[in-house]
Scaffold this active site. Structure first.
Site, PDB file in Angstrom:
ATOM      1  N   LYS A 278       0.842  -1.204   0.000  1.00  0.00           N
ATOM      2  CA  LYS A 278       0.000   0.000   0.000  1.00  0.00           C
ATOM      3  C   LYS A 278       0.872   1.247   0.000  1.00  0.00           C
ATOM      4  O   LYS A 278       1.998   1.205   0.477  1.00  0.00           O
ATOM      5  CB  LYS A 278      -0.851   0.028   1.285  1.00  0.00           C
ATOM      6  CG  LYS A 278      -1.977  -0.956   1.335  1.00  0.00           C
ATOM      7  CD  LYS A 278      -2.762  -0.784   2.636  1.00  0.00           C
ATOM      8  CE  LYS A 278      -3.890  -1.806   2.719  1.00  0.00           C
ATOM      9  NZ  LYS A 278      -4.924  -1.633   1.677  1.00  0.00           N
ATOM     10  N   ARG A 352     -10.201 -11.502   1.810  1.00  0.00           N
ATOM     11  CA  ARG A 352     -11.031 -12.561   1.211  1.00  0.00           C
ATOM     12  C   ARG A 352     -10.328 -13.912   1.249  1.00  0.00           C
ATOM     13  O   ARG A 352     -10.985 -14.945   1.309  1.00  0.00           O
ATOM     14  CB  ARG A 352     -11.436 -12.131  -0.211  1.00  0.00           C
ATOM     15  CG  ARG A 352     -10.296 -11.959  -1.159  1.00  0.00           C
ATOM     16  CD  ARG A 352     -10.650 -11.119  -2.393  1.00  0.00           C
ATOM     17  NE  ARG A 352     -10.743  -9.685  -2.087  1.00  0.00           N
ATOM     18  CZ  ARG A 352     -11.050  -8.741  -2.972  1.00  0.00           C
ATOM     19  NH1 ARG A 352     -11.330  -9.076  -4.222  1.00  0.00           N
ATOM     20  NH2 ARG A 352     -11.100  -7.468  -2.626  1.00  0.00           N
TER      21      ARG A 352
HETATM   22  N1  BES Z   1      -8.149  -3.733   4.328  1.00  0.00           N
HETATM   23  C1  BES Z   1      -8.248  -3.328   2.973  1.00  0.00           C
HETATM   24  C2  BES Z   1      -9.549  -2.582   2.675  1.00  0.00           C
HETATM   25  C3  BES Z   1      -9.703  -1.226   3.309  1.00  0.00           C
HETATM   26  C4  BES Z   1      -9.300  -0.087   2.650  1.00  0.00           C
HETATM   27  C5  BES Z   1     -10.336  -1.103   4.509  1.00  0.00           C
HETATM   28  C6  BES Z   1      -9.494   1.144   3.220  1.00  0.00           C
HETATM   29  C7  BES Z   1     -10.542   0.133   5.093  1.00  0.00           C
HETATM   30  C8  BES Z   1     -10.121   1.264   4.445  1.00  0.00           C
HETATM   31  C9  BES Z   1      -8.190  -4.548   2.052  1.00  0.00           C
HETATM   32  O1  BES Z   1      -7.424  -5.597   2.492  1.00  0.00           O
HETATM   33  C10 BES Z   1      -7.615  -4.082   0.773  1.00  0.00           C
HETATM   34  O2  BES Z   1      -6.485  -3.714   0.762  1.00  0.00           O
HETATM   35  N2  BES Z   1      -8.420  -4.109  -0.273  1.00  0.00           N
HETATM   36  C11 BES Z   1      -7.979  -3.664  -1.549  1.00  0.00           C
HETATM   37  C12 BES Z   1      -8.516  -4.632  -2.575  1.00  0.00           C
HETATM   38  C13 BES Z   1      -7.966  -4.437  -3.946  1.00  0.00           C
HETATM   39  C14 BES Z   1      -6.501  -4.797  -3.977  1.00  0.00           C
HETATM   40  C15 BES Z   1      -8.760  -5.270  -4.896  1.00  0.00           C
HETATM   41  C16 BES Z   1      -8.543  -2.278  -1.772  1.00  0.00           C
HETATM   42  O3  BES Z   1      -9.663  -2.004  -1.374  1.00  0.00           O
HETATM   43  O4  BES Z   1      -7.825  -1.465  -2.339  1.00  0.00           O
HETATM   44 MN    MN Z   2      -5.418  -5.419   1.912  1.00  0.00          MN
END
Ligand code: BES
Ligand code: MN
Ligand code: ZN
Length: 499
Positions: A278, A352
């Site tokens: 991230k 997931r």
């Molecule tokens: N934990 C995150 C989702 C999230 C993002 C929760 C912001 C709360 C605030 C999750 O694991 C994630 O990183 N999801 C990605 C998925 C993508 C790679 C398809 C996302 O939402 O960017």
């Molecule tokens: Mn994630």
């Protein structure tokens, strides 16, 4: 905070401040002021005119009672238009008064129970006021060594002259306390930093809660997780020094004739994204990526204390998502519990992957319903912001139950569609399913990924990414972890029909 009821009047109740709620609507406003005039004489008219207090739901006014009441301070709190009064308005009004009392460093606050109406009963009013006040006084201050506010309101007394409601009100206040303490636990877990809260310590806290409140807790270590072939949980864990845990909670274990509900909570104690790392900005918020797990633990604690007559299982797959040398790579293929495979296209779609194992495993309980809670997608925050939880599922009745509980608790849920067309977005050429679905409808494709792994049971997925992690204060939830899910699920489970 201690909650109590007292048969008393505005005049004779003794606290550091007594709160009196006033509607904005003309005739009712006049009626309320007339009540106060009996105690204060004309001075009250001068004060409210001088301060321009009209009962709007943003207004409050603190008055020294100068011996006219047993309490030294009177806090007038506006409720807004009488025709627009809802339970939520009362929660917020109580929150406003509690926060004001806290600001004035008061220890004991009394609130005069407002008038019940055709639509809102005394018990509902008491519940709303106690909840709003209790939840609004939360602050995560564990690590503050300077400027720590030492005083907080320690006693809330609800006051009414109706002796006959005492028993019922005391009962509801006891319930409110249990539920609010569970919400506090959930918020504390959410807000705890990743260096304190990791899979082993999360499991430890779940164990302590279970021991204290009489429900069952079993924790699987890495070896057991390997034996059970939870491939998703192990893959996500592979980039981390700290081992994973799988936590199994059980309320009403062994009791026959109760229906079984399984709650599954995403327990990523920190999500750096893995190799698909991230961006740095805001990454610290991902210490709250175990909010689903925290809500499951909070809910289990509350239903155990309330002795809710349902057999409830909590399942928590927990790991960090880091980038060590053994970390899973984009392109990797995972074999999950139950044998289905997934292609990892993005290691940041890790929630997931761990939920897949838990959802597949949930079948062994032959549940009436399975509900998973997860801070699953940024896409859900984009779609719904912080005011609604995203909901998907395969059973309209279960979703409607959650919708009703959401309106009642104001932990509102909003259904997203599961149209067939979305499913092809997560098709993989090399595995049964791919863990990302491209740019569009990210919350929904995540839901479809989970759906691939569910058993033959009724299922609802709640994406709490926006509602669990608050970027600014809400009326009775400060910035940070909101504790969302606990009140919602407790409300639903309390209303669950018995077999
Ligand atoms: N934990 C995150 C989702 C999230 C993002 C929760 C912001 C709360 C605030 C999750 O694991 C994630 O990183 N999801 C990605 C998925 C993508 C790679 C398809 C996302 O939402 O960017
Ligand atoms: Mn994630
Ligand atoms: Zn995550």
């Amino acid at each position: 905070m201690n909650l109590s009821f007292q048969t008393s009047s505005l005049k004779s109740v003794k606290a550091d401040a007594v709160v009196y709620f006033i509607e904005e609507s003309k005739t009712t406003f006049k009626k309320r002021i007339a009540e106060l005039r009996k105690l204060f004489g004309k001075r009250i008219d001068h004060i409210i005119e001088l301060e321009n207090f009209t009962g709007k739901d943003s207004e409050s006014l603190s008055i020294l009672t100068e011996g006219k009441l047993a309490s030294p301070r009177l806090l007038l709190i506006g409720l807004g238009d009488e025709k627009k009064l809802t339970i939520e308005k009362f929660r917020r009004a109580a929150a406003r008064s509690a926060k004001q009392a806290k600001g004035m460093k008061l220890k004991h606050v009394a609130m005069v129970l407002p008038e019940a109406s055709e639509t809102i009963t005394d018990v509902e009013l008491a519940k709303a006021l106690a909840e709003g006040a209790y939840l609004s006084l939360y602050k995560y201050d564990k690590y503050l060594t300077e400027n720590k506010e030492k005083k907080n309101v320690a006693q809330l007394t609800l006051v009414s002259e109706k002796k006959e409601i005492e028993k019922e009100i005391n009962k509801v206040l006891r319930e409110v306390k249990f539920v609010c303490e569970a919400v506090y636990l959930t918020r504390n877990l959410e807000n705890a930093p990743g260096n304190e809260l990791y899979p082993e310590s999360l499991a430890q806290i779940a164990k302590e809660s279970a021991q204290k409140f009489g429900y069952r807790c079993t924790v699987w270590d890495k070896k057991k997780i390997q034996e059970m072939k939870f491939g998703g949980l192990l893959a996500v864990n592979s980039g981390s020094e700290r081992p994973p845990r799988f936590i199994i909670l059980e309320h009403n274990a062994g009791k026959k004739n109760l229906e079984t509900i399984v709650l599954v909570g995403k327990g990523i104690t920190f999500d750096a994204g893995g190799i698909s790392i991230k961006p740095a900005s805001g990454m610290g918020e991902m210490k709250m990526d175990m909010s689903g797990a925290a809500a499951v633990i909070g809910t289990m604690e509350a239903v155990a204390r309330l002795k809710v007559p349902v057999h409830v299982i909590g399942l928590i797959p927990s790991t960090e998502n880091l980038l060590g040398g053994a970390a899973m790579r984009p392109g990797d293929i995972i074999t999950h519990y139950g044998g289905k495979t997934s292609e990892v296209d993005n290691t940041d779609a890790e929630g997931r992957l761990v939920l897949a194992d838990a959802l597949a495993y949930a079948s062994i309980y032959k549940p009436k319903a399975v509900i998973d809670l997860a801070t699953l997608t940024g896409a859900c925050v984009v779609a719904l912001g912080h005011y609604a939880t995203g909901m998907m599922g395969n059973d309209d009745e279960l979703m409607s139950k959650l919708k009703t509980a959401g309106e009642a608790t104001y932990e509102r849920v909003w259904q997203l569609p599961m149209y067939d067309e979305y499913e092809k977005l997560i098709k993989s050429d090399v595995a049964d399913v791919k863990n990302v679905g491209g740019r569009w409808a990210g919350a929904i494709t995540a839901g479809f990924f989970l759906k691939k792994f569910i058993g033959k049971y009724n299922w609802v997925h709640l994406d709490i990414a926006g509602t669990a992690i608050l970027e600014e204060d809400l009326p009775y939830a400060p910035k940070g972890g909101s504790g969302v899910g606990v009140r919602l699920l407790v409300e639903m489970l309390k209303g669950w029909k018995t077999k």
